[in-house]
Scaffold this motif. Structure first.
Motif, PDB file in Angstrom:
ATOM      1  N   SER A   1      -5.202  11.362 -11.181  1.00  0.00           N
ATOM      2  CA  SER A   1      -4.595  10.178 -10.583  1.00  0.00           C
ATOM      3  C   SER A   1      -3.344  10.598  -9.826  1.00  0.00           C
ATOM      4  CB  SER A   1      -4.203   9.164 -11.657  1.00  0.00           C
ATOM      5  OG  SER A   1      -5.327   8.731 -12.390  1.00  0.00           O
TER       6      SER A   1
ATOM      7  N   ALA B   1      -0.074   8.456  -8.384  1.00  0.00           N
ATOM      8  CA  ALA B   1       0.598   7.173  -8.227  1.00  0.00           C
ATOM      9  C   ALA B   1       1.724   7.299  -7.210  1.00  0.00           C
ATOM     10  CB  ALA B   1       1.145   6.711  -9.562  1.00  0.00           C
TER      11      ALA B   1
ATOM     12  N   SER C   1       5.025   5.683  -5.134  1.00  0.00           N
ATOM     13  CA  SER C   1       6.116   4.723  -5.200  1.00  0.00           C
ATOM     14  C   SER C   1       6.962   4.826  -3.938  1.00  0.00           C
ATOM     15  CB  SER C   1       6.980   4.946  -6.441  1.00  0.00           C
ATOM     16  OG  SER C   1       7.525   6.244  -6.452  1.00  0.00           O
TER      17      SER C   1
ATOM     18  N   SER D   1      -0.883   1.201   1.295  1.00  0.00           N
ATOM     19  CA  SER D   1      -2.111   0.787   1.970  1.00  0.00           C
ATOM     20  C   SER D   1      -2.113   1.146   3.449  1.00  0.00           C
ATOM     21  CB  SER D   1      -2.324  -0.716   1.800  1.00  0.00           C
ATOM     22  OG  SER D   1      -1.243  -1.428   2.339  1.00  0.00           O
TER      23      SER D   1
ATOM     24  N   ARG E   1      -9.500   4.983  -4.237  1.00  0.00           N
ATOM     25  CA  ARG E   1      -8.128   4.475  -4.245  1.00  0.00           C
ATOM     26  C   ARG E   1      -8.113   3.027  -4.666  1.00  0.00           C
ATOM     27  NH1 ARG E   1      -5.720   5.396   1.402  1.00  0.00           N
ATOM     28  NH2 ARG E   1      -3.972   4.150   0.585  1.00  0.00           N
ATOM     29  N   ASP E   2      -6.967   2.626  -5.186  1.00  0.00           N
ATOM     30  CA  ASP E   2      -6.716   1.245  -5.552  1.00  0.00           C
ATOM     31  C   ASP E   2      -5.401   0.870  -4.893  1.00  0.00           C
ATOM     32  OD1 ASP E   2      -5.880  -1.152  -6.786  1.00  0.00           O
ATOM     33  OD2 ASP E   2      -6.939  -0.662  -8.626  1.00  0.00           O
ATOM     34  N   ASN E   3      -5.476   0.109  -3.822  1.00  0.00           N
ATOM     35  CA  ASN E   3      -4.265  -0.207  -3.062  1.00  0.00           C
ATOM     36  C   ASN E   3      -3.353  -1.175  -3.804  1.00  0.00           C
ATOM     37  OD1 ASN E   3      -4.927   1.534  -1.020  1.00  0.00           O
ATOM     38  ND2 ASN E   3      -5.674  -0.042   0.374  1.00  0.00           N
ATOM     39  N   VAL E   4      -3.899  -1.923  -4.736  1.00  0.00           N
ATOM     40  CA  VAL E   4      -3.047  -2.809  -5.539  1.00  0.00           C
ATOM     41  C   VAL E   4      -2.221  -1.971  -6.514  1.00  0.00           C
ATOM     42  CG1 VAL E   4      -3.033  -4.660  -7.232  1.00  0.00           C
ATOM     43  CG2 VAL E   4      -4.606  -4.753  -5.279  1.00  0.00           C
ATOM     44  N   LYS E   5      -2.868  -1.002  -7.125  1.00  0.00           N
ATOM     45  CA  LYS E   5      -2.176  -0.128  -8.076  1.00  0.00           C
ATOM     46  C   LYS E   5      -1.448   1.019  -7.377  1.00  0.00           C
ATOM     47  CE  LYS E   5      -5.236  -1.033 -11.991  1.00  0.00           C
ATOM     48  NZ  LYS E   5      -6.154  -0.445 -13.007  1.00  0.00           N
ATOM     49  N   ARG E   6      -1.616   1.142  -6.066  1.00  0.00           N
ATOM     50  CA  ARG E   6      -0.953   2.190  -5.290  1.00  0.00           C
ATOM     51  C   ARG E   6      -1.301   3.571  -5.850  1.00  0.00           C
ATOM     52  NH1 ARG E   6       3.505  -0.212  -2.639  1.00  0.00           N
ATOM     53  NH2 ARG E   6       4.789   1.649  -2.829  1.00  0.00           N
ATOM     54  N   THR E   7      -2.551   3.764  -6.145  1.00  0.00           N
ATOM     55  CA  THR E   7      -2.999   4.985  -6.800  1.00  0.00           C
ATOM     56  C   THR E   7      -4.258   5.508  -6.130  1.00  0.00           C
ATOM     57  OG1 THR E   7      -2.057   4.259  -8.913  1.00  0.00           O
ATOM     58  CG2 THR E   7      -3.716   5.997  -8.995  1.00  0.00           C
TER      59      THR E   7
ATOM     60  N   TYR F   1      -7.390   8.427  -6.737  1.00  0.00           N
ATOM     61  CA  TYR F   1      -8.045   9.126  -7.837  1.00  0.00           C
ATOM     62  C   TYR F   1      -8.938  10.240  -7.297  1.00  0.00           C
ATOM     63  CZ  TYR F   1      -6.800   4.729 -10.119  1.00  0.00           C
ATOM     64  OH  TYR F   1      -6.131   3.635 -10.597  1.00  0.00           O
TER      65      TYR F   1
END
Length: 119
Positions: free
Chosen positions: A21, A23, A25, A30, A72-78, A80
């Motif tokens: 992962s 992450a 910040s 996105s 990717r998960d743009n809500v979680k800003r992550t 994989y």
């Protein structure tokens, strides 16, 4: 200050799986294409996989096709990297990177996470 923090590395046997992962910040996540690179001891850093900002387009180096999956998960800003059927030659430090525009240069890099595959 933008931060990319990788996690999920470790020691695994040949044929095993790991999920990395990364992450982000303080980054407009996105809006960025994301990628994974790796660097094995004594070797140059190499491209592993890339995913565009929306997640609809991916690209892989030939040696990991059909074994690794980037998502990717743009809500979680992550972002994989699911790694299956791992081989000893996958042993490396894995880095995630972010780029605003497609090209050879990446704007931000993580600190890396070690993946070791034992034979």
């Amino acid at each position: 200050q933008v931060q990319l923090v990788e996690s999920g590395g470790g020691l695994v046997q040949t044929g095993g799986s790991l999920r990395l992962s990364c992450a982000a910040s303080r980054l407009s996540f996105s809006s960025y294409h994301m990628a994974w690179f790796r660097q094995a001891p004594g070797k140059e850093r190499e491209f592993v996989a890339r995913i565009n900002w929306s997640g609809r387009s991916t690209d892989y180096t030939d040696s990991v096709k059909d074994r690794f999956t980037i998502s990717r998960d743009n809500v979680k800003r992550t972002v994989y990297l699911q790694m299956n059927s791992l081989k000893p030659e996958d042993t490396a430090v894995y880095y995630c990177a972010a780029q605003r525009y497609f090209g050879d240069n990446y704007d931000y890099w993580g600190q890396g996470t070690q993946v070791t595959v034992s034979s």
